[in-house]
Design an enzyme around this catalytic site. Sequence first.
Site, PDB file in Angstrom:
ATOM      1  CD  GLU A  80     -17.437  74.146  73.310  1.00  8.03           C
ATOM      2  OE1 GLU A  80     -16.839  74.311  72.676  1.00  8.03           O
ATOM      3  OE2 GLU A  80     -18.064  74.196  73.822  1.00  8.03           O
ATOM      4  CG  ASP A 101     -16.481  82.003  68.298  1.00  5.88           C
ATOM      5  OD1 ASP A 101     -17.847  81.089  68.570  1.00  5.88           O
ATOM      6  OD2 ASP A 101     -15.430  81.623  68.704  1.00  5.88           O
ATOM      7  CD1 TRP A 102     -19.646  79.653  67.365  1.00  7.46           C
ATOM      8  CD2 TRP A 102     -21.616  80.622  67.161  1.00  7.46           C
ATOM      9  NE1 TRP A 102     -20.670  79.352  68.605  1.00  7.46           N
ATOM     10  CE2 TRP A 102     -21.602  80.637  68.320  1.00  7.46           C
ATOM     11  CE3 TRP A 102     -22.923  80.997  66.328  1.00  7.46           C
ATOM     12  CZ2 TRP A 102     -22.904  80.760  68.991  1.00  7.46           C
ATOM     13  CZ3 TRP A 102     -24.143  81.585  67.557  1.00  7.46           C
ATOM     14  CH2 TRP A 102     -24.007  80.931  68.540  1.00  7.46           C
ATOM     15  CG  ASN A 159     -19.414  77.102  76.701  1.00 12.42           C
ATOM     16  OD1 ASN A 159     -19.448  75.726  76.784  1.00 12.42           O
ATOM     17  ND2 ASN A 159     -19.040  78.029  75.930  1.00 12.42           N
ATOM     18  CD  GLU A 160     -15.682  76.907  76.303  1.00  9.96           C
ATOM     19  OE1 GLU A 160     -14.881  76.173  75.414  1.00  9.96           O
ATOM     20  OE2 GLU A 160     -15.437  78.440  76.615  1.00  9.96           O
TER      21      GLU A 160
END
Length: 895
Positions: free
Chosen positions: A567, A205-206, A469-470
């Site tokens: 984060e 998303d970036w 991550n997540e």
Amino acid sequence: MSAFRKRGSVLVVLCYVGSFHVLFGYNVSREEQHDLSLNRKWTIQNSNGSLSLPAEVPGCVHSALLKQGFIKDLYFRFNDVAYRWIALDNWTYTTTFSASTELRAKQRVQLVFEGVDTVASISLNGVVVGKTDNMFRRYDFSVDQLLREGENVVKVSLLSPVVYASERSQAHSSYSVPPDCPPPVQKGECHVNFIRKAQSSFSWDWGPSFPTLGLWKGVHLEAFDVLRLIHLSTVPVYNSSLSQWVVKVEVLVDAVEETKVQVNLSLMELSTEQTFMVVFPSGQSKNTLSLHVNTSNQVKLWWPSGHGEQHSYHLSVRGTMLEGTAILRTDTQVYFRTVELVQEPIAGSPGLSFYFRVNKKPIFLKGSNWIPAHALQDLVSPADVRNLLQSSVSANMNTLRVWGGGVYEQDMFYSLCDEMGIMIWQDFMFACAMYPTEPDFIETVREEVVQQVRRLKSHPSVIVWSGNNENEAALATNWFGIPVAQQPRYHRDYVTLYVDNIRAIVQKEDGSRPFLVSSPTNGVESQQEGWVAHDPYDLHYGDTHYYSYSHDCWDWTALPRTRFASEYGFQSWPSFSTLQKVSVSEDWSYASNFSSHRQHHQTGNQQMLQQAGLHYHLPASADPLKRYRDTLYITQVMQAQCVKVQTEFYRRSQSEVIEGKGHTMGALYWQLNDIWQGPSWSSIEFGGKWKMLHYFAKDFFSPVLPVGFEDQGSLVVYAVSDLSHDLHLRTVVSVYEWSSLDPVCTVASGLVLVEGGSAEVIHKQPISALLAGCGRGSCTRLTCLLTFHLEDVNSQQGPINHLFLSSPKNAQRMLRPNITAEVQQDEMGGYTMTLQSSAVAAFVWLDVGDVPGRFGTNGFLMVTRNRTVTFNPWGPTSTQQLAQALTVTSLRDVY
């Protein structure tokens, strides 16, 4: 970060072990190792032969096409979509080399690929020597029987990573492994969780979707008669019962046959030397040698930036065979430090603490999250890495989290972090997805983890391993809508991958630092709940990722009083000079197709303006270009102020527990750097230019910081200190009218003891009383604002901070400051900008366009008639160039 929201008499060969420069020296004899680099010109060809061109190694297909002029700038306008065809094709790398008689006479010859991206079949002289399926692994293939006199041909046949991932997903027919595809707004590719390559290369998303193919690290031949050293690592461990340091020296070798070697280890600076007799069996083997450091010496420790020096020691490794032949000569650096992750009960609070002790000292982790610095890793230069890391230290950061959706960074990255004192939270490369657990997938992951832990564990900068991550949060909160009846299967897969395999390997290979299965996580509480906590965001445990784009970011009462914030953040657009390089005039509108295309976060452009609109007038110039540039500016103002409020909240929460929550000991905002020129959560633009947020970070991560906020009508000021010693501090508060550069009044509190490593309330006063008792009594919340700073008995400590008493859009008597600037060169080769203002000016932003460098401060509140700001260029420039390029913008100038 979620994608879904959010390589005479003595031959000396320079090699790299971990990230340390290591010298191997061998007598010129049959025992000499002979290395031949294949980092020469290769050719690449696509599947139907229509394209054939030179290519460099290390490199990738995209960069070869770019350098040869077959494609334009990958980042220009819509080229991320236009160049999809590259990753959808198969490509073959070919090179030829001559193998000398000397090399071919060696008992063993290994063809070594330091990094293949990603799925390939490798042949030498027409014979397949092996296959690869993992970007993060080194591959060694035995080729001594295949070498011939004259020309030898190496071919690397690479499969489309997109097609491969899709086929692997389709073959996984028993049950789905979500997510199948990224959200459409990302314009990416599907099934990235089925291929072991940078997960963000299929889009995030970036950033863009550029699924690279190539030889992204070096290729060489290693030829030897006796043995070769594959890897050396050094991990100092402190034995508290003996009050002694022991350096665990791990030697990984490949021997032709069983070989006895006398290995001498020496730390001359510490009067420490030991000799070991080591028997290396035939083939690959690992030996760990324990070097006990002489206790009569005081060992100088490695400390994080801001807490001490980053001292290192020279370790000499010498190996001789029994007949006296020198077989090994290696030199490296050793850093001494301990690290603990403390999870223990907290008085007055349920749950457990979550903080890091380095050398027995609790450290508040201040920093950000690191993503890949370019979609093409071969285009990330040493200068790029150094600049980003130096920018981190210059902003008072001591920590970076290497995020799990990118790559394990290059050796130089970790070496520089060692030198600069930057602690690294190191994720393994799994992010925001479920993953398959077929035997071949688990096998390649296991080798990946072994190799990466061995490569990185010598670095004192790496303080914690994190499995993913997540993914715990994704499973626990069912991001992917998995039916309840099927969830136990995914839970088993999660435990199989991260606990039974990755965690087990890490604990076997490196017991010197903590391991977390995920981030965010509840830590040991998650473990007790079967590794997937019911609520991985429980503020009483572990670390937290928190994002809220619609809620007013100035409202600190809604922020999570977490143990550790790993984060959080807000998007902004980069500067116009950065975007100008990849756009044309028709793109320079917030409503343009380019602006929409570049935004990969759903409704991200609208979210920025909605958040900014809560407190600022949105730009409304009749000049479309000015309105566009002003809009870019206002997104940076919004981002900087939002992250400032949140970070200051976390820093002041370190010493207190309120309603069972608090004792916050880390603030790592999302994200440090950019992968391209577009909107993102970064504080540094692609190319290295600091956003306003990064200048703010320099202040809000200051070792001594005043934090002021309003609580139930009162001004409350905390003094936050990262120092090791105590201070006696007072607050000095100045009240200004928006219309005047002379303070209405200034009040000071008494001195308060502020212990090192704490946050203490040192001033509290009702704002109404402050304004009523201030001079002429003309101040209201709408006409006035506050500045405040800390002092000891001698001088100011830390930066000057501010508090707006109303939203700036509601402020009365805010005048245009009509700021002028004079540029001069100083005696040291830097430059100064002397500013003059006619009124109080908020968010004063200096911009010199494409001139690379950084200001001493920027985005500041100007409450004086004159202010001098330094500019340190990163390359040649002149007073004239800077004066012509300089623009000065303040908040009042954009409406």
